[in-house]
Design a protein around this motif. Structure first.
Motif, mmCIF file in Angstrom:
data_model
loop_
_atom_site.group_PDB
_atom_site.id
_atom_site.type_symbol
_atom_site.label_atom_id
_atom_site.label_comp_id
_atom_site.label_asym_id
_atom_site.label_seq_id
_atom_site.Cartn_x
_atom_site.Cartn_y
_atom_site.Cartn_z
ATOM 1 N N VAL E 174 -11.520 0.544 -7.676
ATOM 2 C CA VAL E 174 -11.099 -0.813 -7.344
ATOM 3 C C VAL E 174 -12.263 -1.685 -6.880
ATOM 4 C CG1 VAL E 174 -8.749 -0.153 -6.760
ATOM 5 C CG2 VAL E 174 -10.498 -0.156 -4.978
ATOM 6 N N GLN E 182 -7.340 -6.206 -6.336
ATOM 7 C CA GLN E 182 -7.563 -4.897 -5.729
ATOM 8 C C GLN E 182 -6.312 -4.414 -5.010
ATOM 9 O OE1 GLN E 182 -11.275 -4.297 -3.486
ATOM 10 N NE2 GLN E 182 -10.031 -3.711 -1.743
ATOM 11 N N SER E 183 -5.671 -5.322 -4.315
ATOM 12 C CA SER E 183 -4.492 -4.892 -3.570
ATOM 13 C C SER E 183 -3.351 -4.509 -4.505
ATOM 14 C CB SER E 183 -4.056 -5.982 -2.585
ATOM 15 O OG SER E 183 -3.856 -7.201 -3.266
ATOM 16 N N LEU E 186 -4.219 -1.002 -5.688
ATOM 17 C CA LEU E 186 -4.022 -0.011 -4.633
ATOM 18 C C LEU E 186 -2.542 0.326 -4.481
ATOM 19 C CD1 LEU E 186 -6.593 -1.171 -1.918
ATOM 20 C CD2 LEU E 186 -6.708 0.870 -3.368
ATOM 21 N N LYS E 190 -0.618 3.938 -5.199
ATOM 22 C CA LYS E 190 0.269 4.612 -4.252
ATOM 23 C C LYS E 190 1.620 4.918 -4.882
ATOM 24 C CE LYS E 190 -0.933 4.339 0.472
ATOM 25 N NZ LYS E 190 -0.570 3.982 1.831
ATOM 26 N N VAL E 209 -10.699 0.379 2.325
ATOM 27 C CA VAL E 209 -9.848 0.832 1.235
ATOM 28 C C VAL E 209 -9.562 2.330 1.376
ATOM 29 C CG1 VAL E 209 -9.704 1.123 -1.253
ATOM 30 C CG2 VAL E 209 -10.626 -0.979 -0.314
ATOM 31 N N TYR E 212 -7.125 2.970 3.902
ATOM 32 C CA TYR E 212 -5.783 2.610 3.493
ATOM 33 C C TYR E 212 -5.140 3.696 2.632
ATOM 34 C CZ TYR E 212 -2.036 0.294 0.987
ATOM 35 O OH TYR E 212 -0.829 -0.007 0.438
ATOM 36 N N LEU E 213 -5.947 4.258 1.729
ATOM 37 C CA LEU E 213 -5.363 5.083 0.675
ATOM 38 C C LEU E 213 -5.380 6.577 0.968
ATOM 39 C CD1 LEU E 213 -4.189 4.301 -2.123
ATOM 40 C CD2 LEU E 213 -6.368 5.033 -3.097
#
Lengths: 275, 327, 525, 326, 327
Positions: E174, E182-183, E186, E190, E209, E212-213
């Protein structure tokens, strides 16, 4: 469509393409464009200067020069296309193998390329034709064997770059076989430089044929090859300059056409010049 | 540096051996043999047979090849069948003429190509660009021999400005004469001889260099560092001639090295036309005499020359390119 | 680096510009300027087509070698314009019996290095030619010589194994000095007795000569001679027109002759030469072995057109292997007239008919096809072959052309790998040289394996008969047979052309193409 | 604060003519840059932020683009109307620029010293070689390059990316410009180096009383560095605000969306907010608001192009705030 | 464990006896269904590690167990079978699709290669997959250049799922995208992970990032892992000074939170010539003499490792988020 527009916008391509198309048309329709036979001799009409009947004059055997040149386009284009095909086949294959497999395969192939490259081209062609014997087929083979290195080098370096592209890497991770990668992923993406080299190579081959003819190793009469017509014409340059000037111009314009086309294509396909 | 040069020279060995083998095999594939040529049309078959035997031409090919390679590795190029002289002596006599011709052609190429290429790049896609490129293309589109004959017709026969054939004193002699006597006459005469053959070759070479300069220049002028210079208020002339030209020169230098090979090849035809006593006319006459040792010697010499020029080019490249200089 | 580069550029441009404009400047230095390196003074500049392969007369094999050795060396005899031997180094000779010649040598002759010329040099010269390991190209001409004996310092006796009529014609070969000629370098540094000394040989470009003041026939007319090597025929004539050379000799492009003739700055001489150009038929070939095919081909050759159009009248239409310059020449043999209709009917009669209407004749399902060969060095022969191809095609023979470089062509000839070939013979100073090797069953140059016992006998007889008239008759008979059987079809009698500036005087043209007369030539200003 | 504006851009419109057709890359953009201020221009790729900065510098690629409308005032001169020669005197001296790619923005075949020195010599004709050298060394020292005496004779490839960006900054400040434009100066750098460069820029702006236009796509950088923010979207300015206002109370839906899209450390359990769809290419013809297709507040009025509304704390191109206009 | 990597090394030869230790003894395990993060600055060896895992690069030494199968010592044929289970998404969406293949063809390629299904089935699956990644199936017949970066990355993701792999390697997947795109990606990742029970190896330089992931994280510096643990441990109980400074260097949009930033001095040392002992010591604000010795990889919490010799000394300060600076 956008592609096409880009080609049309490039003046080199347009001029080159137009010239080459005209030459090809002339070659195809030669019998309809002239009332004369390219081999019919008439010694009573030899060396007539250009006039309304013979637009470019007649040669030392009374043949119409324009007719000779129109039919000669067939020979020259044949020499160009076939020898380029031979060179391209050898060069592209070796270039692909060399660039893709790398390591010792690459080393060996590139050494061979070095060897061929270190030979003066025309000397190699002379030796090959001398060994094979003159004649259309052998000239074509010799030129093919001489000029393959260009393709090998260009293809190899492009392959080296393309090989690192992510879509090729992706193909490897997808489990694609070497052959699949070479022919499906790499080859289609090295065609642009190959086409450029081939287009320029067509011009080179036509000039090389002329040079071989000049050295007496060209295509055998009565084939009306431009090179042969030109080099015979040079014997008459003081008395009948048109005999060498027109074939010279025919070669020059055709080669110019190929060069302009090739150059233009290179400009278009060169990513570095197209931001 | 020394190590690098040494390595390059070592790498040359397999290439030269390959060339020796290929040229040997190729030449022996060509029908006709030196004995026949040497003895002429009226010789009897027995005489020819005897001479072939004497020359070792009746040995099996692998034996001949082996002998040849054996002498090559001891730096012995053999003896000319026709002249009885050492091939190395013969080549060393003809070599300066060819080098002189090739170097001057290259200079002419550059004189034509550098301005044309720069103009074409700076005025990309304008009339000037097209004109420059068209002009450069003309050169490569003409068979060298045709251009040569036309030049002789125009400049020697009709205008009488330049000699129609042959070579004057070597350029070096001309310079020595100039420096010892202050007189230009010998140098002049030499240059006059040199001009037409060098021009016909140089015009051929200029096309490739012009387009190379043009495309690298266009590429370089589009570079970020050129924008940096513009952003700093640098005048355009300085940007083109200083900050872009040297970068554009790098790939051009490599091409010039390869071009030198083309020039050596082109010289073969040009020398024949202009009666220039260099390697080219030597090799052509030697092929027609089947004087194999000379032909092989010339091929090796040209290959070596080509390799050395490219080595020099690479060193030059390294000198100009700081990235390589520091590694 | 950049500065040096720029410096060189500037210098080069300046010099080139200067050279362009400064043309007149250096023209003052040599008479008319440009050719080769500068030479000045009393000089004749000659254009040659190839660099000599050697300067040793015993090894000379190309025209340039001859033209060098002709002015550097002398033979025992010289051949005059009618090919009759005249005294040279030998003042006189006698012929006591059919197997012996005795030569009385001049006593006032020295070599260029000052050493006197003696009978030993003569013996040495011929002994070395006969020595197999010396590989002299014309050794076979001298083979009947049994021995060369020194009678005294200035008398030599030559003995032959059998009567050998042509011998005297071959004794114009240059005599080399015994004391030098064994040197490996002799072929590059010739020392002879001739009118000129070789002073400098720039390989592939120039050969300089200087007058030999001690020459036994008196000092040559001109101080210096320079030969320039200009391979291209057109360039060579251009060089004459551009004022770069003063004299040139065949080969020339025939089409240049007319122009130079009409240019009042130059003089053109034409003469018949000592050679002919002919079609050689290979009797081993099944098609060509058939006489009807050979006859038909011969009738399809338009010799007039070839001579007048392709050769611009430089060469004459040929008839038989006996050349006009020879005392053996006869008008009686007519050869084959150009008559395509006749040619067609000859083929028709032999069963070669075009059955399928493709323009090519067949018999028993086999096409009548012929490959015409020649070599690439002579553009006129290439043109002639191209012309013949058309003519033969027109009478229904499927004809293709194959041109090869000389050595390959020569090999094809020697190995019989050809059907019909166009080539020529030179230096036919004696009819024996024109016929024996060519037509004798055992002849060394009988490429086409022609064989006729009657001809064999005649040729052997011609060789051993001394009387010229008798010989002429014998050769006429032999020539008639070989012409009738079409072993050769002689297309042309070769002619020679010499072009030189008007001011050059004293150069006489010789059917042998000899340059000996350069000793009397001079440019008058 | 009664600071004057040093640079003011008025309704700038730039048109491109490329193989993809004619389009306006920058549409009617206006902003002012005040003395000593750091202005952040934010937006995603293709929003026209770089074109705007190149317009100010007069460095738009001539063959494919031109300014069709608007003015750029600097010291009472309209840069748009200046001749190339006059513009050249301003470039590098009064207004200078730092580019995104430190790897390619320095000429590989000339030394650092030569290239910085060239900029000085461009604007100070009679300066001696010695002085230039001294100035170069001083500049290198100021941008935090160790061993400046040696580095000045080195070539770009001998330096790391961060060092090269410092050199670029040294070049840009070599003639004490009033305005410095930094176009994504840290995007190509690693995060630890990015921090160094931002710190340096901030320090230099303060020390030299320069005004800085910081062009970036990274809202974090804006938050750390800028005084004011200008948000661009598809060639237009969509929001202008002071930093505090912008980050605490973004107006335009796009600004809101952007801020919400950034994953922040510590907030990992909820789904990330995202803006649907794609950024429209500048050549795309859209009636009305250029953000409408992606906007979650889309209503009918959006089909008429909103103008830039002057609000109490900044301005915003969105009909939602029509009533708040001042 | 789906993946067990032990002591993986990749040393590139750059000169005589000179090696760049791009990856120097990396070990980590990936649990099925999890996302494993590899973080670090450019040149730290994270991409090389990932490429070794999928055998795009041959490891110098070490072992890679995938589902218990050793991918390093495996026959070509078996490797080919295993590759089905491991797919990769690359950084540059513009470069990772064959420019001359239609989207549908690109998507079908993996099925073609493994000869799965009929042509119709392959097409149907490809179109389904397009829908799954949020693209309309009408796009199937277009070429890559007609798509934006975000759309291309969706296509690449779709392609990587065509063979129902167990593990997907996301190499900076990303990083090249705009924030708003990008969001989207992401979120998509998910969603897909849940839907297909995928395991990700996520490589990125962007800590937020990764935070987050990912479930587990390794932080790499100069070819070595300096800190390893689950995402909470690494981001909240940060124990290595390098991780700490990375975290602090991220510019935050939270303008209210005032932070003391650690600004590291200097550049990352060249991997060809790394410092002795602790690779980070040349830039570490805490470096002491002991750092000249090779630091141990110590467990600082359950499954939380750190490669720092000073860990004991500063453990307390670290935990309280108070990093002493020695500027």
């Amino acid at each position: 469509m956008k592609q096409l527009k880009r080609y049309v916008k490039n003046k080199s391509v347009v001029i080159g393409f137009t010239i080459i198309s005209l030459v090809i048309l002339a070659a195809i329709f030669a019998p309809y464009l002239t009332p004369y036979d390219p081999t019919e001799m008439d010694m009573s009409k030899r060396l007539i200067s250009p006039n309304s009947e013979h637009l470019l004059g007649t040669d030392e055997f009374g043949r119409d020069l324009l007719t000779r040149l129109l039919y000669g386009a067939r020979v020259s284009l044949f020499v160009g296309f076939i020898s380029v095909s031979v060179a391209m086949t050898i060069g592209v294959l070796l270039g692909l193998i060399s660039g893709y497999y790398g390591k010792w395969v690459d080393t060996i192939i590139m050494r061979i390329v070095d060897i061929f490259l270190s030979f003066p081209v025309i000397l190699l062609a002379i030796a090959l034709v001398a060994a094979l014997g003159p004649g259309l087929g052998n000239v074509v083979i010799a030129l093919g064997l001489v000029y393959w290195t260009n393709y090998a080098r260009v293809v190899r370096s492009t392959v080296l770059a393309v090989k690192e592209e992510e879509y090729v890497q992706a193909a490897i991770t997808m489990g694609a076989s070497n052959l699949r990668i070479i022919f499906k992923y790499i080859l289609p993406n090295v065609t642009a430089p190959i086409i450029v080299v081939a287009t320029l190579g067509l011009g080179v081959a036509i000039v090389a044929e002329a040079t071989l003819s000049f050295l007496g190793l060209g295509i055998q009469p009565p084939e009306p090859s431009w090179g042969w017509t030109l080099s015979v014409g040079l014997d008459f340059i003081r008395n009948a300059p048109y005999l060498s000037v027109f074939p010279g111009i025919a070669i020059m314009i055709t080669v110019l056409g190929f060069n302009l086309l090739g150059d233009g294509l290179r400009d278009i396909t060169d990513p570095k010049l197209n931001k | 540096m020394k190590k690098y040069i040494l390595r390059r020279l070592l790498q040359l060995i397999p290439v030269l051996l390959g060339i020796a083998v290929i040229s040997f095999l190729l030449l022996h594939m060509i029908p006709g043999d030196p004995a026949t040529v040497l003895l002429g049309q009226e010789a009897t078959p027995e005489e020819i047979e005897r001479l072939q035997e004497n020359l070792g031409l009746n040995d099996p090919l692998p034996v001949q090849l082996f002998n040849y390679l054996g002498s090559i590795v001891t730096f012995d190029l053999g003896t000319s069948i026709f002249r009885g002289e050492e091939v190395s002596t013969i080549i060393l006599t003809a070599l300066p003429a060819t080098i002189e011709l090739a170097v001057c052609s290259l200079l002419i190429s550059l004189i034509i190509a550098v301005p044309l290429g720069i103009i074409a790049a700076v005025r990309q896609n304008t009339f000037l660009d097209y004109f420059s490129m068209f002009f450069a293309q003309l050169g490569i589109s003409m068979p060298v021999f045709w251009l040569g004959v036309l030049l002789i017709m125009g400049f020697s026969v009709h205008l009488g400005w330049f000699p129609s054939f042959g070579r004057g004193e070597p350029l070096t002699e001309g310079f020595i004469h100039l420096f010892t006597t202050g007189s230009f006459s010998v140098l002049f005469a030499s240059l006059k001889h040199l001009f037409l053959p060098a021009l016909s070759l140089g015009v051929m070479g200029s096309a490739m260099i012009t387009r190379m300069i043009r495309s690298t220049m266009i590429e370089v002028l589009d570079m970020d560092y050129i924008r940096t210079m513009r952003a700093g208020g640098t005048i355009e002339f300085l940007i083109v001639m200083k900050y872009a030209f040297r970068n554009a020169l790098l790939p051009v230098i490599t091409i010039v090295g390869l071009q030198f090979g083309n020039l050596l090849g082109g010289a073969i035809v040009t020398e024949t036309i202009f009666g220039w006593p260099g390697l080219g006319s030597l090799v052509i006459s030697s092929i027609s005499q089947r004087d194999f040792p000379i032909v092989q010697g010339v091929v090796l010499t040209i290959a070596l020359l080509f390799a050395l020029v490219n080595l020099i080019v690479d060193l030059l490249y390294a000198r100009i390119n700081p990235k390589i200089r520091h590694n | 680096m950049k500065k040096i580069f720029a410096g060189i550029l500037v210098l080069f441009v300046a010099v080139v510009l200067a050279a362009c404009s400064g043309g007149d400047d250096s023209a003052t230095e040599s008479s008319n300027g440009n050719g080769g390196s500068n030479v000045s003074g009393d000089v004749i500049r000659v254009g040659l087509d190839v660099d000599p392969g050697t300067m040793d007369p015993r090894l000379a094999n190309d025209s340039s070698a001859s033209r060098v050795t002709e002015i550097v060396f002398d033979g025992l005899v010289e051949l005059d314009e009618n090919l009759v031997p005249q005294p040279a180094l030998a003042e006189s000779w006698e012929n006591p019996d059919e197997l012996t010649y005795i030569f009385h040598l001049r006593e006032d002759v020295t070599f260029h290095d000052g050493e006197p010329f003696t009978a030993d040099d003569v013996k040495f010269t011929f002994d070395s030619i006969l020595d197999e390991s010396f590989n002299a190209p014309y050794r076979s001409l001298y083979e009947p010589i049994e021995s060369v004996n020194v009678v005294d310092e200035y008398t030599v006796e030559i003995k032959t194994s059998e009567p050998y009529a042509p011998l005297l014609s071959y004794l114009n070969i240059g005599i080399v000095p015994e004391h030098l000629a064994d040197n490996a370098d002799f072929a590059n540094n010739p020392v002879g007795t001739g009118p000129y000394k070789m002073t400098d040989w720039k390989r592939g470009s120039e050969i300089h000569f200087e007058a030999n003041a001690e020459y036994f026939n008196g000092e040559p007319a001109t101080e210096k001679i320079v030969y320039y090597i200009i391979p291209d025929n057109t360039t060579r004539v251009s060089a004459l027109e551009a004022g770069d050379i003063d004299l040139l000799h065949s080969p020339v492009s025939p089409q240049d002759i007319g122009r130079i003739e009409s240019d009042d700055r130059f003089v053109v001489h034409q003469t018949t030469g000592l050679g002919h150009t002919y079609l050689n038929f290979n009797f081993e070939d099944p098609t060509i072995g058939e006489e009807a095919v050979r006859v038909a081909i011969s009738h399809a050759v338009n010799k007039e057109s070839i001579a007048n159009d392709i050769y611009a009248g430089m060469d004459q239409p040929g008839k038989s292997p006996l050349i006009p310059s020879s005392w053996a020449y006869t008008d009686a043999i007519e050869g084959y007239e150009y008559n395509p209709e006749l040619a067609q009917s000859v083929l028709e009669d032999a069963g070669w008919v075009d059955e399928d209407g493709d323009g090519i004749r067949e018999r028993d399902g086999n096409k009548l096809s012929v490959v015409l060969k020649t070599h690439t060095e002579d553009p006129n022969r290439m043109q002639a072959v191209e012309f013949l191809q058309y003519e033969l095609q027109s009478i229904g023979i499927d004809t293709s052309v194959e041109t090869q470089e000389w050595p390959s062509f020569q090999e094809s000839m020697q190995t019989g790998d050809y059907q019909v070939a166009l080539l020529g013979w030179l230096n036919l100073v004696d009819p024996d040289r024109a016929m024996f090797n060519q037509f004798h069953s055992e002849g060394g140059s009988n490429y086409g394996s022609y064989s006729n016992p009657e001809v064999d006998e005649l040729l052997e007889k011609g060789r051993t008969t001394i009387d010229q008239n008798e010989r002429a008759e014998i050769y006429a008979q032999a020539a008639k047979i070989v012409t009738e059987e079409v072993a050769y079809n002689v297309v042309l009698y070769q002619g020679y052309v010499v072009m030189h500036v008007k001011e050059l005087e004293g150069f006489t043209v010789h059917p042998g193409g000899y340059f000996k007369s350069l000793r009397d030539a001079k440019i008058n200003n | 604060m009664t600071t004057q504006s040093v640079l003011s851009v008025e309704s700038l419109t730039v048109e491109f003519n490329t193989s993809q057709g004619n389009f306006q890359a920058v549409r009617n953009v206006s902003f002012e840059l005040k003395e000593g201020e750091i202005l952040g221009i934010v937006g995603e790729s293709g929003c026209g932020k770089s074109v705007t900065s190149l317009s100010v510098m007069g460095l738009l690629p001539k063959r494919i683009s031109k300014i069709t409308d608007g003015h750029i005032y600097f010291q009472e001169q309209d840069l748009v109307k200046l001749k190339p020669k006059q513009l050249r005197k301003i470039r590098g001296k009064d207004i200078s620029m730092v580019f995104q790619e430190p790897m390619t923005s320095l000429n590989p075949v000339y030394t650092i010293g030569d290239q910085i020195g060239r900029i000085i010599k461009n604007h100070e004709k009679d300066i001696s070689r010695k002085e230039v050298e001294a100035r170069v060394v001083e500049l290198l020292k100021q941008v935090g390059i160790p061993r400046p005496d040696e580095i000045k004779d080195e070539y770009p490839h001998q330096l790391s990316g961060g060092m090269r960006q410092r050199v670029m900054i040294a070049m840009a400040i070599s003639c004490n410009p009033k305005v410095l434009i930094a176009d994504e100066p840290t995007t190509a750098l690693d995060v630890t180096i990015q921090a160094q460069i931002l710190e340096l820029l901030k320090k230099l702006t303060e020390e030299r009383k320069m005004s800085l236009i910081l062009i970036t796509h990274d809202l974090g950088v804006v938050a750390e560095m800028c005084d004011r923010v200008l948000v661009m979207y598809s060639g237009q300015v969509v929001e202008k605000a002071d930093k505090e206002e912008f980050f605490t109370n973004p107006k335009h839906p796009y600004s809101k969306g952007l801020l919400a899209s950034i994953p922040e450390i510590g907030k990992r359990d909820q789904d990330l907010h995202y803006i649907k769809g794609n950024v429209p290419h500048p050549s795309k013809e859209i009636n009305g608001c250029r953000y409408q297709e992606r906007c979650e507040f889309f209503f009918e009025k959006c089909l008429e192009g909103p103008k830039l509304l002057q609000l109490k704390n900044g301005s915003c191109r969105c009909w939602l705030y029509e009533e708040e206009e001042v | 464990m789906l993946v067990e990597i032990k002591d993986l090394k990749k040393h590139f030869k750059v000169g005589k006896n000179q090696y760049v230790k791009a990856v120097d003894g990396v070990s980590f395990n990936i649990k099925e269904g999890q996302t494993y993060g590899l973080v670090g600055e450019s040149g730290c060896g994270k991409s090389t590690t990932a490429r070794m895992l999928i055998r795009l690069i041959e490891p110098t030494s070490g072992s890679i167990l995938f589902n218990g199968i050793d991918l390093v010592n495996i026959s070509k044929k078996e490797l080919w079978q295993q590759r089905k289970n491991i797919q990769m998404v690359f950084q540059d969406p513009y470069a990772s699709l064959h420019p001359k293949m239609k989207i549908i063809q690109s998507l079908m390629e993996p099925l073609n290669i493994y000869n799965i299904g009929t042509k119709n089935e392959r097409e149907r699956k490809a179109k389904e997959m397009l829908e799954i990644v949020g693209l309309d199936e009408k796009y199937a017949d277009r070429y890559p250049h007609e798509f934006s970066g975000g759309q291309r990355q969706r296509i690449c993701i779709a392609r990587s799922l065509m063979l129902n792999p167990k593990l997907v390697i996301l190499d900076e997947a990303v990083s090249a995208l705009d924030v708003s795109i990008q969001s989207q990606i992401l979120n998509l990742l998910k969603k897909l992970q849940k839907e297909f029970n995928l395991t990700y190896l996520f490589i990125s330089h962007d800590l937020s990032v990764v935070n987050y992931l990912c479930d587990e994280v390794s932080v790499m510096y100069l070819g070595k892992i300096v800190e390893q643990g689950n995402v909470d441990q690494v981001f909240e109980e940060t124990s290595h000074p390098y991780t700490k400074s990375l975290l602090s260097a991220i510019p935050s949009t939270d303008i209210k939170q005032k932070r003391d930033r650690i600004i590291l001095r200097g550049d990352v040392p060249s991997p060809a010539n790394p410092p002795s002992g602790c690779g980070f010591r040349t830039r570490c604000p805490l470096a002491e003499d002991i750092c000249k010795e090779v630091p141990p990889f110590v467990e600082v919490g359950e499954g939380h490792f750190s490669r720092c010799s000073l860990i004991e000394k500063y453990k307390r300060e670290m935990e309280t988020n108070e990093v002493p600076t020695n500027s």
